[in-house]
Scaffold this active site. Structure first.
Site, short mmCIF file in Angstrom:
data_model
loop_
_atom_site.label_atom_id
_atom_site.label_comp_id
_atom_site.label_asym_id
_atom_site.label_seq_id
_atom_site.Cartn_x
_atom_site.Cartn_y
_atom_site.Cartn_z
N ASP A 88 -18.07 -16.36 -19.04
CA ASP A 88 -16.83 -15.45 -18.73
C ASP A 88 -16.66 -14.47 -20.08
O ASP A 88 -16.34 -14.95 -21.14
CB ASP A 88 -15.72 -16.44 -18.28
CG ASP A 88 -14.50 -15.46 -17.74
OD1 ASP A 88 -14.35 -15.79 -16.39
OD2 ASP A 88 -14.13 -14.44 -18.13
N LEU A 92 -13.85 -13.25 -20.37
CA LEU A 92 -12.18 -13.36 -20.62
C LEU A 92 -11.72 -12.01 -20.36
O LEU A 92 -10.35 -11.97 -20.88
CB LEU A 92 -11.67 -14.04 -21.93
CG LEU A 92 -12.50 -15.41 -21.86
CD1 LEU A 92 -12.03 -16.28 -23.23
CD2 LEU A 92 -12.00 -16.30 -21.06
N ASP A 94 -21.04 -11.67 -21.51
CA ASP A 94 -20.97 -10.73 -20.72
C ASP A 94 -22.30 -11.17 -19.63
O ASP A 94 -23.23 -11.38 -20.32
CB ASP A 94 -21.11 -9.34 -21.10
CG ASP A 94 -20.73 -8.44 -20.15
OD1 ASP A 94 -19.55 -8.04 -20.57
OD2 ASP A 94 -21.32 -7.92 -19.29
N PHE A 142 -19.15 -15.01 -9.85
CA PHE A 142 -17.69 -14.60 -9.55
C PHE A 142 -17.29 -13.30 -10.27
O PHE A 142 -16.48 -12.32 -9.79
CB PHE A 142 -16.48 -15.59 -9.89
CG PHE A 142 -16.63 -16.82 -8.80
CD1 PHE A 142 -16.10 -16.78 -7.57
CD2 PHE A 142 -17.18 -18.05 -9.32
CE1 PHE A 142 -16.17 -17.89 -6.94
CE2 PHE A 142 -17.32 -19.00 -8.73
CZ PHE A 142 -16.50 -18.90 -7.35
N ALA A 143 -17.97 -13.12 -11.37
CA ALA A 143 -17.36 -12.08 -12.20
C ALA A 143 -17.31 -10.75 -11.99
O ALA A 143 -18.22 -10.18 -11.14
CB ALA A 143 -18.39 -12.18 -13.83
N ALA A 144 -16.23 -10.18 -11.77
CA ALA A 144 -16.17 -8.99 -11.16
C ALA A 144 -14.72 -8.22 -11.28
O ALA A 144 -13.69 -9.12 -11.74
CB ALA A 144 -16.22 -8.72 -9.61
N TYR A 200 -13.82 -0.99 -4.47
CA TYR A 200 -13.98 -2.11 -4.72
C TYR A 200 -14.77 -3.13 -3.45
O TYR A 200 -15.90 -3.56 -3.84
CB TYR A 200 -12.59 -2.93 -4.67
CG TYR A 200 -12.57 -4.48 -4.65
CD1 TYR A 200 -13.40 -5.14 -5.79
CD2 TYR A 200 -12.12 -5.15 -3.57
CE1 TYR A 200 -13.61 -6.67 -5.50
CE2 TYR A 200 -12.49 -6.53 -3.62
CZ TYR A 200 -12.91 -7.50 -4.53
OH TYR A 200 -12.90 -8.79 -4.69
N HIS A 208 -0.72 -9.09 -6.02
CA HIS A 208 -0.65 -9.79 -4.86
C HIS A 208 0.57 -10.34 -4.22
O HIS A 208 1.55 -10.55 -5.06
CB HIS A 208 -1.69 -10.81 -4.85
CG HIS A 208 -3.12 -10.58 -5.21
ND1 HIS A 208 -3.70 -10.50 -6.17
CD2 HIS A 208 -4.13 -9.89 -4.14
CE1 HIS A 208 -4.81 -10.15 -6.47
NE2 HIS A 208 -5.12 -9.70 -4.93
N ASP A 257 -3.99 0.24 2.95
CA ASP A 257 -3.87 -1.12 3.84
C ASP A 257 -4.10 -1.15 5.24
O ASP A 257 -3.43 -0.34 5.61
CB ASP A 257 -2.27 -1.67 3.39
CG ASP A 257 -2.03 -2.14 2.22
OD1 ASP A 257 -3.09 -2.61 1.66
OD2 ASP A 257 -1.06 -2.39 1.75
N1 UFG Z 1 2.10 -6.30 -0.18
C1 UFG Z 1 3.52 -6.05 0.12
N2 UFG Z 1 4.21 -5.89 -1.25
C2 UFG Z 1 3.60 -6.13 -2.34
C3 UFG Z 1 2.27 -6.55 -2.51
C4 UFG Z 1 1.66 -6.80 -1.25
O1 UFG Z 1 4.20 -5.38 0.89
O2 UFG Z 1 4.26 -6.21 -3.51
C5 UFG Z 1 1.52 -6.31 1.29
C6 UFG Z 1 0.41 -5.41 1.28
O3 UFG Z 1 0.59 -4.02 1.68
C7 UFG Z 1 -0.63 -6.30 2.11
C8 UFG Z 1 -0.22 -7.73 2.05
O4 UFG Z 1 1.07 -7.66 1.29
O5 UFG Z 1 -0.36 -5.83 3.61
C9 UFG Z 1 -1.14 -8.29 1.15
O6 UFG Z 1 -1.50 -7.67 0.04
P1 UFG Z 1 -2.22 -8.41 -1.20
O7 UFG Z 1 -2.21 -7.30 -2.39
O8 UFG Z 1 -1.79 -9.58 -1.66
O9 UFG Z 1 -3.66 -8.64 -0.68
P2 UFG Z 1 -4.76 -7.22 0.23
O10 UFG Z 1 -4.72 -7.81 1.44
O11 UFG Z 1 -4.05 -5.93 -0.33
O12 UFG Z 1 -6.17 -7.55 -0.63
C10 UFG Z 1 -6.67 -8.75 -0.43
C11 UFG Z 1 -7.33 -9.06 -1.83
C12 UFG Z 1 -8.58 -8.04 -2.11
C13 UFG Z 1 -9.60 -7.74 -1.04
C14 UFG Z 1 -8.70 -7.52 0.27
C15 UFG Z 1 -9.46 -7.59 1.39
O13 UFG Z 1 -6.57 -9.16 -2.79
O14 UFG Z 1 -9.35 -8.32 -3.27
O15 UFG Z 1 -7.62 -8.48 0.39
O16 UFG Z 1 -8.89 -7.03 2.55
F1 UFG Z 1 -10.03 -6.71 -1.07
#
Ligand code: UFG
Length: 324
Positions: free
Chosen positions: A31, A33, A50, A72-74, A140, A188, A284
């Site tokens: 990793d 980091l 890396d 996983f690294a990404a 992504y 998230h 979204d």
């Molecule tokens: N949301 C809010 N407020 C916030 C953050 C998120 O309303 O402050 C909503 C988003 O609009 C979404 C839901 O909460 O509708 C979940 O959002 P996240 O950001 O937690 O997760 P995502 O669904 O956007 O993304 C996740 C992963 C990504 C992946 C994706 C696949 O984090 O890596 O699912 O669809 F690409």
């Protein structure tokens, strides 16, 4: 026989490493980091470096007798990938090609690959099976789909075998409360809702309540990180037993809206969470719910955390422990 886990100090990686060690597998984590956390992995298992450093990866493969890789690294922040695609194509796609080439050169021919529901984009078929057309709507997701395609080509040309796991919304933390989610910046939903409950944020912003869903907010399929870890180990064992390459979805098959997640967090924490509805976040999709029957049937995956409250409870335990 040892397993190389790239990005094993990150969120899903560190949970998988913990489970591999519980199952007495020989594990080495590589990793850099940039997104991972040093304290998420035992220091005698961690090599800081890396995946594109071919000399280093070759040395690790030889020295530890690596037979398989869990990759996983990404970089994984959707919004950032749109603003800085170069970072994503370089770090995700190009570095993975380097890793795969080093593997092939050293005769390591099995890999479990961390993919995403973002490869589907905004399908109109729900729940989403692996047969739904892939059509990523962000950089992504495109990088992950490109790597899936590269894996297919490498299988044909070099007899590499792979399992790509397409996660829906990873959430929660290890029951021990010792490792959990720690993104920087955190974007998230569940972590941000819990930061609000902890008083570290004033309110949670709900990105849009005018979607075509029962309460107008987006619906997602939250899957516990330890259940994701279990799937990686099943995939690894399958490859080691000679299974053919495959792609699997990982989700619970239940969708919860943003408002339902906030309500669940209120039940779990006992705190009333301040919220405000703001504009939609670009890109979204309204609803993303997985069908994960394929991995259940073929590899025997059985998620243990099927209740949203229970998933949030484990995350809450982690943040309380971190902030104590
Ligand atoms: N949301 C809010 N407020 C916030 C953050 C998120 O309303 O402050 C909503 C988003 O609009 C979404 C839901 O909460 O509708 C979940 O959002 P996240 O950001 O937690 O997760 P995502 O669904 O956007 O993304 C996740 C992963 C990504 C992946 C994706 C696949 O984090 O890596 O699912 O669809 F690409």
């Amino acid at each position: 026989m040892a397993i190389l886990v790239t990005g094993g100090a990150g969120y899903i990686g560190s949970h998988t490493v913990k489970d591999l060690i519980r199952q007495e597998k020989e594990v080495i984590v590589l990793d850099n980091l940039q997104n991972g956390h040093r304290q998420a992995v035992d220091k005698d298992k961690l090599i800081i470096g890396d995946i594109s450093d071919r000399k280093l990866v070759t040395r690790i493969i030889k020295e530890f007798g690596i037979t398989s890789v869990i990759h996983f690294a990404a970089d994984s922040i959707v919004g950032e990938s749109m603003i800085n695609p170069s970072k994503y194509y370089n770090n995700n796609v190009i570095k993975t090609i380097n890793l795969l080439d080093t593997m092939i050169e050293n005769n390591v021919k099995t890999i479990v690959f961390s993919s995403t529901a973002a490869v589907y984009g905004e399908p109109d078929v729900m729940p989403i099976t692996e047969y739904v057309r892939t059509n990523p709507t962000n950089v992504y997701g495109r990088t992950k789909l490109m790597i899936e395609n590269i894996l297919q080509d490498y299988e044909r040309a070099y007899e590499l075998r792979y399992i790509a796991l397409r996660y829906f919304n990873a959430a929660g933390a290890d029951e021990s409360g010792k490792i959990g989610e720690g993104h920087n910046p955190e974007t998230h939903l569940i972590p941000l809702v819990l930061f609000t409950a902890l008083g570290k944020r004033e309110k949670i912003l709900i990105f849009g309540d005018d979607y075509n869903t029962p309460d107008g907010t987006c619906i997602r399929d939250y899957v516990h990180v330890s259940d994701l870890a279990q799937a990686h180990i099943l995939a690894l064992n399958a490859l080691e037993q000679g299974y053919k390459s495959s792609v699997y979805n990982l989700g619970n098959g239940n969708g919860f809206s943003v408002k339902e997640v906030i309500e669940a967090a209120e039940r779990v924490t006992g705190v009333k969470i301040n919220k405000e509805v703001v504009n939609r976040r670009p890109g979204d999709p309204a609803v993303l719910v997985a069908c994960s029957e394929k991995i259940k049937k073929e590899l025997g995956w059985q998620p243990l955390y099927t209740s949203l409250d229970k998933i949030i409870e484990t995350a809450w335990k982690w943040y309380l422990q971190k902030n104590s």
